[in-house]
Write a protein that holds these residues in place. Structure first.
Motif, PDB file in Angstrom:
ATOM      1  N   ARG A   1     -11.819  -7.448  -1.690  1.00 23.02           N
ATOM      2  CA  ARG A   1     -11.979  -6.074  -2.183  1.00 23.02           C
ATOM      3  C   ARG A   1     -10.641  -5.346  -2.230  1.00 23.02           C
ATOM      4  NH1 ARG A   1     -16.500  -6.088   1.597  1.00 23.02           N
ATOM      5  NH2 ARG A   1     -18.460  -6.429   0.453  1.00 23.02           N
ATOM      6  N   GLU A   2      -9.809  -5.542  -1.216  1.00 17.76           N
ATOM      7  CA  GLU A   2      -8.509  -4.886  -1.191  1.00 17.76           C
ATOM      8  C   GLU A   2      -7.632  -5.370  -2.341  1.00 17.76           C
ATOM      9  OE1 GLU A   2      -5.494  -2.333  -0.040  1.00 17.76           O
ATOM     10  OE2 GLU A   2      -7.629  -2.415   0.463  1.00 17.76           O
TER      11      GLU A   2
ATOM     12  N   PRO B   1       0.803  -1.230   0.000  1.00 16.64           N
ATOM     13  CA  PRO B   1       0.000   0.000   0.000  1.00 16.64           C
ATOM     14  C   PRO B   1       0.831   1.272   0.000  1.00 16.64           C
ATOM     15  CG  PRO B   1      -0.874  -1.597   1.564  1.00 16.64           C
ATOM     16  CD  PRO B   1       0.444  -2.134   1.104  1.00 16.64           C
TER      17      PRO B   1
ATOM     18  N   ASP C   1     -13.403  -8.372   2.693  1.00 15.74           N
ATOM     19  CA  ASP C   1     -12.496  -7.227   2.777  1.00 15.74           C
ATOM     20  C   ASP C   1     -11.180  -7.514   2.061  1.00 15.74           C
ATOM     21  OD1 ASP C   1     -14.366  -5.821   4.188  1.00 15.74           O
ATOM     22  OD2 ASP C   1     -13.527  -6.315   6.167  1.00 15.74           O
ATOM     23  N   LYS C   2     -10.656  -8.714   2.249  1.00 14.58           N
ATOM     24  CA  LYS C   2      -9.405  -9.072   1.577  1.00 14.58           C
ATOM     25  C   LYS C   2      -9.594  -9.119   0.058  1.00 14.58           C
ATOM     26  CE  LYS C   2      -7.417 -11.746   5.405  1.00 14.58           C
ATOM     27  NZ  LYS C   2      -6.926 -13.071   5.851  1.00 14.58           N
TER      28      LYS C   2
ATOM     29  N   ARG D   1      -8.916  -3.762  -5.454  1.00 15.09           N
ATOM     30  CA  ARG D   1      -8.546  -2.344  -5.516  1.00 15.09           C
ATOM     31  C   ARG D   1      -7.093  -2.170  -5.937  1.00 15.09           C
ATOM     32  NH1 ARG D   1      -5.770   1.185  -3.037  1.00 15.09           N
ATOM     33  NH2 ARG D   1      -5.054  -0.355  -1.514  1.00 15.09           N
ATOM     34  N   GLU D   2      -6.197  -2.970  -5.360  1.00 14.28           N
ATOM     35  CA  GLU D   2      -4.780  -2.853  -5.689  1.00 14.28           C
ATOM     36  C   GLU D   2      -4.517  -3.224  -7.148  1.00 14.28           C
ATOM     37  OE1 GLU D   2      -2.797  -5.307  -2.903  1.00 14.28           O
ATOM     38  OE2 GLU D   2      -3.087  -3.954  -1.199  1.00 14.28           O
TER      39      GLU D   2
END
Length: 213
Positions: A86-87, A32, A83-84, A90-91
């Motif tokens: 989606r993250e 990130p 959540d994982k 996103r990345e």
């Protein structure tokens, strides 16, 4: 305790720098705190290919995320799994977007360069045509000759024309004067007739009054 994370960050950063030199590694994920920098395109064709690959990669990421959602709904810790997923999505999309931005910039620059070249070529042609026209002026055509001047009427004709105009004006004034005189005569006749009638009525009234007395 911070050493494993630092080593992992350094490894990922080193991998990203290495992949920047090879287009095949354009979609490697970064931590990130490290922003992905797309390798520069060397040509417009390469930028077009990158955009096509990015479109396909974006569709694959969305399909993978949809499949991950279905898997997460079957697990006990659903929210953590989502959540994982989606993250990760996103990345991966951030990497794809950085590649798209770089390729689109190359495309815009290519369009601007092409427009500037076309404009410069047009200006060059216009200057050449203007110089050629100045060096070789076109002779006037026969049908473009100046019209002959209008003939000047002789003095006698002008005087006759003016006399005719004055005569017409005088006749018009005479006709209007006759109309005005006729109107005045008609008005005077009506006035006299009105006075005569008034006198007759006054006379009859006086006679009737005398008979009553």
């Amino acid at each position: 305790m911070a050493y494993p994370f630092a080593l992992s960050t350094l490894r990922n950063a080193a991998l990203a720098l290495a992949c920047a030199a090879f287009s095949a590694c354009s979609y490697v994920l970064l931590p990130p705190n490290v922003q992905h920098v797309a390798p520069p395109s060397k040509s417009l064709a390469e930028a077009d290919r990158k955009l096509a690959d990015a479109t396909a990669r974006r569709a694959a990421i969305e399909a993978e995320f949809a499949a991950s959602e279905q898997v997460c709904y079957g697990k006990f810790f659903v929210n953590n799994c989502l959540d994982k997923a989606r993250e990760k999505r996103r990345e991966e999309l951030a990497v794809v977007r950085s590649i798209e931005i770089e390729a689109e910039l190359v495309q815009r620059r290519a369009k601007v360069d092409e427009r500037d070249r076309a404009l410069a070529e047009t200006l060059k042609e216009d200057k050449a045509e203007a110089a050629q026209r100045a060096a070789n002026p076109r002779p006037p055509r026969e049908d473009e000759a100046a019209p002959p001047p209008k003939p000047i009427a002789p003095r006698a004709n002008r005087e006759a024309t003016n006399a005719a105009k004055l005569k017409g004006i005088a006749e018009k004034e005479k006709a209007e004067a006759g109309k005005r005189a006729a109107n005045v005569a008609a008005f005077e006749k009506k006035r006299q007739e009105s006075e005569r009638r008034q006198a007759e009525r006054a006379k009859r009234q006086a006679e009737r009054q005398a008979e009553k007395n």
